[in-house]
Design an enzyme around this catalytic site. Structure first.
Site, PDB file in Angstrom:
ATOM      1  N   ASP A 193       0.815  -1.215   0.000  1.00 25.03           N
ATOM      2  CA  ASP A 193       0.000   0.000   0.000  1.00 25.03           C
ATOM      3  C   ASP A 193       0.846   1.262   0.000  1.00 25.03           C
ATOM      4  OD1 ASP A 193      -2.151  -1.677   0.228  1.00 25.03           O
ATOM      5  OD2 ASP A 193      -2.980  -0.742   2.034  1.00 25.03           O
ATOM      6  N   HIS A 241       3.773  -2.080   3.424  1.00 22.22           N
ATOM      7  CA  HIS A 241       3.922  -0.750   2.822  1.00 22.22           C
ATOM      8  C   HIS A 241       5.353  -0.602   2.310  1.00 22.22           C
ATOM      9  CE1 HIS A 241       0.642  -0.329   5.764  1.00 22.22           C
ATOM     10  NE2 HIS A 241       0.154   0.609   4.979  1.00 22.22           N
TER      11      HIS A 241
END
Length: 273
Positions: free
Chosen positions: A84, A229
């Protein structure tokens, strides 16, 4: 992007993610489908006597990269690796690792200060067969916005990605996993399925790559969707160890569309392992 703007963006994202992950995903009241449910429904819809429906062609993913267009996650021990809030300064190294490890991942990209400032990385993601998906324009909590604002957050990123890759994403991940009826309706309108997750390392809170790896391995399971991430310093160095250990455990890495196949992600639907 100026360094002060970059740090501000990452700080805001980290704060938002931290606020979310302090809450359990179990608090989500929206009806969700598991990958197994989606696959079973697709097989059932094929009708009696037709056999198992043919695997939907992967959107550039999986060919010779740890999963194939024929990977059947009803029988294989599949898991999806997702990232993400990129692309960021560590994304190029991550792509090198994924290429070395012969797998594909799903990337939920932020539009503002990410997609628009790193078009070459977005193009590389697409060209190398990874699934390119939508994580909104500026990481605002969609459940706190009106429909017009939700539409803007998603459509601006759709347009920015399409301008670079020639394709509009079919998947989105809501910031903090927060959704409501308005988010669902706008997602459906824009042709976006909503993808949640089953394993996260809280990598916004640590630079300890070994800890990040341990947290993911402890939560990994069949049909799982891993959330990481690629914008944080400790995350990308943890990825090789995560991949190697899960391969030893018999997992096949797939993209989210491959995890759902032969079902196709339905616009507006919410998927969570």
């Amino acid at each position: 992007m100026p360094e002060n703007m970059k740090k501000s963006t990452l700080t805001a994202v980290a704060a938002a993610v931290a606020a979310t992950l302090a809450l359990s995903l179990g608090g989500c009241s929206m009806e969700t489908q598991s990958p197994a449910d989606a696959r079973a429904r697709a097989a059932s819809d094929a009708g009696p006597g037709t056999g198992r429906p043919a695997q939907a062609p992967a959107t550039g993913a999986g060919k010779g990269r740890g999963a194939s267009a024929r990977t059947d996650c009803a029988t294989a021990k599949c898991i999806a690796l997702t990232f993400d809030a990129g692309p960021g300064e560590h994304t190029a190294r991550l792509l090198d690792i994924l290429r070395e490890k012969n797998i594909h991942a799903t990337f939920f990209l932020l539009g503002k200060n990410h997609v628009v400032t790193r078009p070459d990385l977005v193009r590389r993601l697409s060209d190398e067969g990874h699934e390119v998906a939508n994580h909104t324009w500026s990481h605002r909590r969609l459940d706190q916005l009106g429909r017009d604002e939700i539409r803007e957050e998603l459509s601006r990123t759709q347009d920015a990605i399409a301008k670079i890759t020639g394709r509009r994403p079919t998947l989105m991940r809501p910031p903090q996993g927060r959704i409501n009826d308005d988010v669902t309706e706008v997602s459906k309108e824009l042709g976006l399925a909503q993808i949640l997750w089953s394993a996260t390392a809280k990598d916004y809170s640590t630079t300890d790559s070994e800890l990040i790896k341990t947290r993911i391995l402890d939560q990994a399971g069949r049909d799982g969707i891993i959330l990481l991430h690629d914008i944080y310093d400790g995350t990308v160095p943890a990825v090789p160890g995560i991949i190697d250990e899960l391969k030893k455990r018999g997992y096949t890495f797939v993209t989210v569309p491959e995890l759902l196949a032969p079902a196709k992600a339905e616009p507006g639907a919410v998927y969570r392992p």
